[in-house]
Scaffold this active site. Structure first.
Site, short mmCIF file in Angstrom:
data_model
loop_
_atom_site.label_atom_id
_atom_site.label_comp_id
_atom_site.label_asym_id
_atom_site.label_seq_id
_atom_site.Cartn_x
_atom_site.Cartn_y
_atom_site.Cartn_z
CG HIS A 34 -38.73 11.40 -14.73
ND1 HIS A 34 -39.49 12.15 -15.59
CD2 HIS A 34 -39.21 11.12 -13.56
CE1 HIS A 34 -40.50 12.75 -14.37
NE2 HIS A 34 -40.16 11.90 -13.31
CE1 TYR B 268 -38.98 16.65 -22.54
CE2 TYR B 268 -38.67 19.06 -23.34
CZ TYR B 268 -38.33 17.95 -22.53
OH TYR B 268 -37.26 18.28 -21.39
N PRO C 222 -34.17 26.31 -22.78
CG PRO C 222 -35.97 26.90 -21.67
CD PRO C 222 -35.24 27.34 -22.61
CE LYS D 207 -28.20 17.73 -22.68
NZ LYS D 207 -28.99 17.06 -21.36
CE1 TYR E 22 -34.80 15.92 -22.36
CE2 TYR E 22 -34.45 14.46 -20.54
CZ TYR E 22 -35.45 15.65 -21.05
OH TYR E 22 -36.07 16.25 -20.19
P1 RFL Z 1 -27.16 31.47 -12.20
O1 RFL Z 1 -28.03 30.55 -11.61
O2 RFL Z 1 -27.63 32.50 -13.19
O3 RFL Z 1 -26.09 32.00 -11.00
C1 RFL Z 1 -25.45 33.22 -11.36
C2 RFL Z 1 -25.47 33.74 -9.98
O4 RFL Z 1 -24.51 35.01 -9.95
C3 RFL Z 1 -25.29 36.21 -9.26
N1 RFL Z 1 -24.74 37.37 -9.58
C4 RFL Z 1 -23.90 38.14 -9.13
N2 RFL Z 1 -23.42 38.21 -7.88
C5 RFL Z 1 -22.35 39.10 -7.50
N3 RFL Z 1 -22.35 40.42 -8.28
C6 RFL Z 1 -22.89 40.33 -9.48
N4 RFL Z 1 -22.83 41.54 -10.22
C7 RFL Z 1 -23.73 39.23 -9.77
N5 RFL Z 1 -24.70 39.02 -10.99
C8 RFL Z 1 -24.88 37.87 -10.86
C9 RFL Z 1 -26.73 36.04 -9.49
O5 RFL Z 1 -27.41 36.61 -8.61
C10 RFL Z 1 -26.77 34.36 -9.31
O6 RFL Z 1 -27.14 34.01 -8.10
O7 RFL Z 1 -25.85 30.92 -12.89
P2 RFL Z 1 -25.03 29.45 -13.03
O8 RFL Z 1 -24.78 28.87 -11.73
O9 RFL Z 1 -24.40 29.22 -14.23
O10 RFL Z 1 -26.31 28.25 -13.29
C11 RFL Z 1 -27.09 27.93 -14.53
C12 RFL Z 1 -28.41 27.56 -14.41
O11 RFL Z 1 -29.04 28.43 -13.35
C13 RFL Z 1 -29.42 27.74 -15.80
O12 RFL Z 1 -28.51 27.27 -16.59
C14 RFL Z 1 -30.35 26.80 -15.34
O13 RFL Z 1 -31.34 27.30 -14.87
C15 RFL Z 1 -31.15 26.53 -17.01
N6 RFL Z 1 -32.33 25.56 -16.96
C16 RFL Z 1 -32.17 24.29 -16.96
N7 RFL Z 1 -30.97 23.75 -16.85
C17 RFL Z 1 -30.89 22.49 -16.56
O14 RFL Z 1 -29.98 21.93 -16.56
N8 RFL Z 1 -32.25 21.71 -16.70
C18 RFL Z 1 -33.35 22.15 -16.88
O15 RFL Z 1 -34.39 21.40 -16.43
C19 RFL Z 1 -33.46 23.50 -16.85
N9 RFL Z 1 -34.56 24.28 -17.06
C20 RFL Z 1 -33.49 26.51 -17.07
C21 RFL Z 1 -34.68 25.67 -17.11
C22 RFL Z 1 -33.81 27.82 -17.11
C23 RFL Z 1 -35.10 28.45 -17.21
N10 RFL Z 1 -34.95 29.73 -17.32
C24 RFL Z 1 -35.53 30.43 -16.20
C25 RFL Z 1 -34.18 30.42 -18.33
C26 RFL Z 1 -36.00 26.24 -17.23
C27 RFL Z 1 -36.11 27.53 -17.32
C28 RFL Z 1 -37.56 28.12 -17.51
C1 PHB Z 2 -38.55 21.88 -15.70
O1 PHB Z 2 -39.16 21.03 -15.08
O2 PHB Z 2 -38.52 22.93 -15.41
C2 PHB Z 2 -38.16 21.58 -17.23
C3 PHB Z 2 -38.11 20.24 -17.67
C4 PHB Z 2 -37.51 20.18 -18.83
C5 PHB Z 2 -37.00 20.84 -19.50
C6 PHB Z 2 -36.72 22.27 -19.07
C7 PHB Z 2 -37.62 22.84 -17.60
O3 PHB Z 2 -36.64 20.86 -20.80
#
Ligand code: RFL
Ligand code: PHB
Length: 404
Positions: free
Chosen positions: A72, A201, A292, A296, A384
């Site tokens: 995009h 957004y 979110p 980031k 962004y």
């Molecule tokens: P994770 O993905 O939470 O992975 C951590 C892993 O550790 C495991 N774990 C354990 N393992 C062993 N022993 C234990 N005691 C443990 N406790 C936990 C877990 O099971 C898991 O597998 O962390 P990591 O690798 O730092 O990654 C971070 C990302 O997952 C997170 O920041 C993103 O998902 C945030 N996020 C977004 N980030 C973006 O860069 N772009 C996006 O568009 C974006 N959209 C989002 C998001 C997060 C969202 N939610 C659900 C909060 C949209 C949403 C809705």
């Molecule tokens: C997503 O597609 O899950 C998404 C996109 C943009 C955001 C957060 C989540 O800022």
């Protein structure tokens, strides 16, 4: 068991670190408490910064992303019923973002790790960290009920917000700062064709909404709701009706389809200072959480990993700990800027019921300013698509990380 780097958590941070270390000839073992099916099926992020995409490609794990992900060049902001495009590509000298689901990145990394003979232990329990103030840290855990121990040179705490790594740093050494928002996101996956070529957004009187995408067949949308609300209160009809209210305009009506997944997440900003203690290094959500709205979180996890990789490789190549010693400071400088951006996007785009009419007026003026001033739009765009990675004294573009 013995390895060079013991990694806790098979999220994007842990898996990518393990793969990048492997490319540098460094051994690691990943301990993950969930099953492979669970980590590959958890729906989270969607937006990858240019630097994240470049790194995944340079590391040889970007093939499917390039085929199935979508690039995009801009995003749209909608307020007062009108859309305004932010042309990120033009404003940042050609940068763009890619929409490719986090669980697809996870699938690609797990497959590659296993193909390369990497050790990823799923379904482990009772993980605890020991002796990381010495040169021989240990991780204890159980697998199939049996106690095991790993001795390693370094521990990478990549276990997300609720994992044990951050908690293992003595409370006297770490300072935690956080902001809880009165907003939740109700996220859905729906089977329809894309509703718009770019993400929208929306700031609406009734609350924020975000229209995103996953594939030509599956779309991802979000609605601002009360973070304490129960998803059982949200029938599919109610979700569609609320989306229509918030995102429809004179010449656009959102396409409805079967909802195949829905849930509510709460939002917070959180940062742990320091991100290191002895030979334990925190990376990703274990050290920081962003709301979110700025997309980031995953991208920050990836930049932490690059700094850590650089430090670990430098140590094994020359015995120097210059980068490792500064790991936390290097990461936190960039993380604070992402915190600022995520906080700003969140407060600008969500409807805050406690705002006075004056504050609401300022919020709409801020959106109008971003939409109409090239300088303001450039500021949004450069954050962004992702701020540059900097390691003091090092040539540190994302790609040079792989040829240390
Ligand atoms: P994770 O993905 O939470 O992975 C951590 C892993 O550790 C495991 N774990 C354990 N393992 C062993 N022993 C234990 N005691 C443990 N406790 C936990 C877990 O099971 C898991 O597998 O962390 P990591 O690798 O730092 O990654 C971070 C990302 O997952 C997170 O920041 C993103 O998902 C945030 N996020 C977004 N980030 C973006 O860069 N772009 C996006 O568009 C974006 N959209 C989002 C998001 C997060 C969202 N939610 C659900 C909060 C949209 C949403 C809705
Ligand atoms: C997503 O597609 O899950 C998404 C996109 C943009 C955001 C957060 C989540 O800022």
């Amino acid at each position: 068991m013995q390895t060079q780097v013991g990694i806790i958590g098979a999220g994007p941070a842990g898996l990518l670190l393990s793969h990048l270390l492997y490319l540098q000839g460094i051994d690691s073992i990943i301990l993950e408490k969930r099953s492979r099916e669970e980590i590959e099926g958890t729906i989270r992020a969607g937006v990858l910064e240019q630097g994240t995409v470049d790194l995944l490609n340079a590391a040889g794990v970007g093939e499917r992303m390039m085929k199935e992900g979508h690039t995009h060049h801009g995003i749209e902001l909608q307020f007062n019923g009108k859309r305004h495009r932010i042309n990120m590509h033009e404003l940042t000298g050609g940068k763009k973002i890619t929409v490719y689901a986090q669980h697809e990145v996870i699938k690609d990394l797990v497959a590659q790790r296993l193909k390369d003979g990497g050790e990823v232990l799923f379904n482990v329990s009772d993980v605890s960290l020991h002796e990381f103030e010495t040169n021989e840290p240990k991780i204890r855990f159980k697998v199939e009920g049996e106690e095991q121990e790993i001795s390693c040179d370094f521990i990478a705490g990549c276990d997300g917000f609720h994992g044990p790594s951050r908690q293992s740093i003595p409370k006297t050494i770490r300072t935690e700062k956080q902001q809880i928002y009165p907003f939740g996101w109700l996220g859905i996956l729906t089977e329809t064709a894309p509703v718009n070529p770019e993400l929208i957004y929306t700031n609406h009187e009734r609350g924020f909404a975000l229209l995103s995408t996953r594939s030509p067949e599956i779309q991802r949308h979000y609605l601002q709701v009360d973070p304490k609300d129960d998803i059982a209160n949200w029938s599919d009809d109610r979700i569609w009706s609320e989306l229509h209210e918030r995102v429809d305009t004179e010449d656009f009506s959102i396409t409805e389809g079967p909802i195949i997944q829905k849930n509510i997440v709460s939002m917070r900003s959180f940062i742990c200072e320091t991100m290191q203690h002895g030979r334990l290094f925190l990376a990703g959500d274990a050290a920081h959480i962003v709301p979110p709205t700025g997309a980031k979180g995953l991208n920050l996890a990836v930049t932490d990993i690059q700094v850590l990789l650089h430090g670990i490789v430098e140590y094994y190549q020359s015995g120097k700990t210059e980068v490792l010693d500064q790991y936390s400071d290097i990461c936190l400088r960039r993380i604070w800027k992402a915190q600022r951006f995520s906080y700003w996007m969140t407060t600008m785009l969500h409807r805050n019921q406690s705002h006075s009419p004056f504050e609401r007026g300022v919020q709409l003026a801020e959106l109008d300013y971003v939409a109409s001033s090239r300088s303001a739009a450039t500021s949004l765009a450069e954050n962004y698509v992702g701020l540059p990675m900097e390691i003091p004294g090092k040539k540190s573009t994302n790609l040079s990380m792989l040829s240390i």
